[in-house]
Each structure stands twice: as structure tokens, then as C-alpha cells.
Scaffold this motif. Structure first.
Motif, mmCIF file in Angstrom:
data_model
loop_
_atom_site.group_PDB
_atom_site.id
_atom_site.type_symbol
_atom_site.label_atom_id
_atom_site.label_comp_id
_atom_site.label_asym_id
_atom_site.label_seq_id
_atom_site.Cartn_x
_atom_site.Cartn_y
_atom_site.Cartn_z
ATOM 1 N N ALA A 1 3.415 -1.748 4.024
ATOM 2 C CA ALA A 1 3.200 -3.531 4.190
ATOM 3 C C ALA A 1 1.771 -3.656 4.467
ATOM 4 O O ALA A 1 1.296 -4.650 4.479
ATOM 5 N N ALA A 2 1.491 -2.748 5.391
ATOM 6 C CA ALA A 2 -0.360 -2.535 6.098
ATOM 7 C C ALA A 2 -0.785 -2.975 4.034
ATOM 8 O O ALA A 2 -0.897 -2.387 3.287
ATOM 9 N N THR A 3 -2.730 -3.541 5.006
ATOM 10 C CA THR A 3 -2.774 -3.855 3.387
ATOM 11 C C THR A 3 -4.463 -3.018 4.011
ATOM 12 O O THR A 3 -5.595 -3.705 3.546
ATOM 13 N N ASP A 4 -4.714 -3.011 5.388
ATOM 14 C CA ASP A 4 -5.937 -2.248 5.256
ATOM 15 C C ASP A 4 -6.170 -0.689 5.873
ATOM 16 O O ASP A 4 -4.403 0.133 5.980
ATOM 17 N N LYS A 5 -6.768 -0.280 4.441
ATOM 18 C CA LYS A 5 -6.185 1.313 4.965
ATOM 19 C C LYS A 5 -6.540 2.163 5.706
ATOM 20 O O LYS A 5 -6.185 2.624 5.989
ATOM 21 N N MET B 1 0.849 -1.332 0.378
ATOM 22 C CA MET B 1 -0.320 -0.120 0.015
ATOM 23 C C MET B 1 0.780 1.367 -0.256
ATOM 24 O O MET B 1 1.759 1.272 1.202
ATOM 25 N N LYS B 2 0.532 1.795 -0.465
ATOM 26 C CA LYS B 2 1.133 3.389 -1.126
ATOM 27 C C LYS B 2 0.851 4.738 0.032
ATOM 28 O O LYS B 2 -0.667 4.666 -0.117
ATOM 29 N N GLU C 1 6.345 3.165 0.776
ATOM 30 C CA GLU C 1 5.999 2.625 0.631
ATOM 31 C C GLU C 1 5.515 1.546 2.002
ATOM 32 O O GLU C 1 5.959 0.683 2.993
ATOM 33 N N ALA D 1 -2.882 1.933 7.728
ATOM 34 C CA ALA D 1 -2.731 2.168 6.843
ATOM 35 C C ALA D 1 -2.610 4.037 7.469
ATOM 36 O O ALA D 1 -1.572 4.308 7.586
#
Length: 79
Positions: free
Chosen positions: A47-51, A1-2, A45, A54
């Protein structure tokens, strides 16, 4: 995730670098520029996948390191 963080001086805080840019633009013939505020963009950049997670993590980064919250404001974009 960015993540992208935009950091700018708060309204009312003098921006000598922005003023120098405004003056230089005038010297180059761009007389219509009345004010310049300069800031920075920080791209991360993650590593989290949950907005939401993040965004919370980046907010903590801003509060602790990326922005001087006494004189700067910031916005966060998560993609």
C-alpha cells in the motif's frame, strides 16, 4: 507499489536442492552445468506510495520472516 525479494543461500552454505537439480540436469544430457544454486522469489503488493518507506518495510519483513539471515542473503526490488 510492488516489491520483489530474491532470497538465496549465502556463499559457502551447502545447497542440496541445487545439487539435486545439477545432477538431474546431467542425467538429462546437460553435462556442462557445473553448479546450481536454488533460491526463491517473493512478490509483494504494498500500500506504500513512498519508495524509501516501502523498501524499509520490506527489509523489516525479510529480517523478521522472509529470509533466514543466518544462512540466506536477499535483495529487494521496488517498482
Amino acid at each position: 507499489m510492488k516489491a520483489r525479494v530474491h532470497v538465496m543461500l549465502k556463499d559457502g552454505v551447502l545447497d542440496p536442492q541445487g545439487e539435486a537439480v545439477r545432477h538431474a540436469l546431467g542425467s538429462l544430457g546437460f553435462e556442462g552445468v557445473q553448479a546450481v544454486r536454488q533460491g526463491k522469489v517473493i512478490e509483494l503488493e504494498l500500500a506504500a506510495t513512498d519508495k524509501a518507506a516501502a523498501e524499509a518495510e520490506v527489509k523489516a519483513m525479510c529480517e523478521k520472516l522472509l529470509a533466514n539471515t543466518v544462512i540466506e542473503k536477499y535483495t529487494i526490488e521496488i517498482a
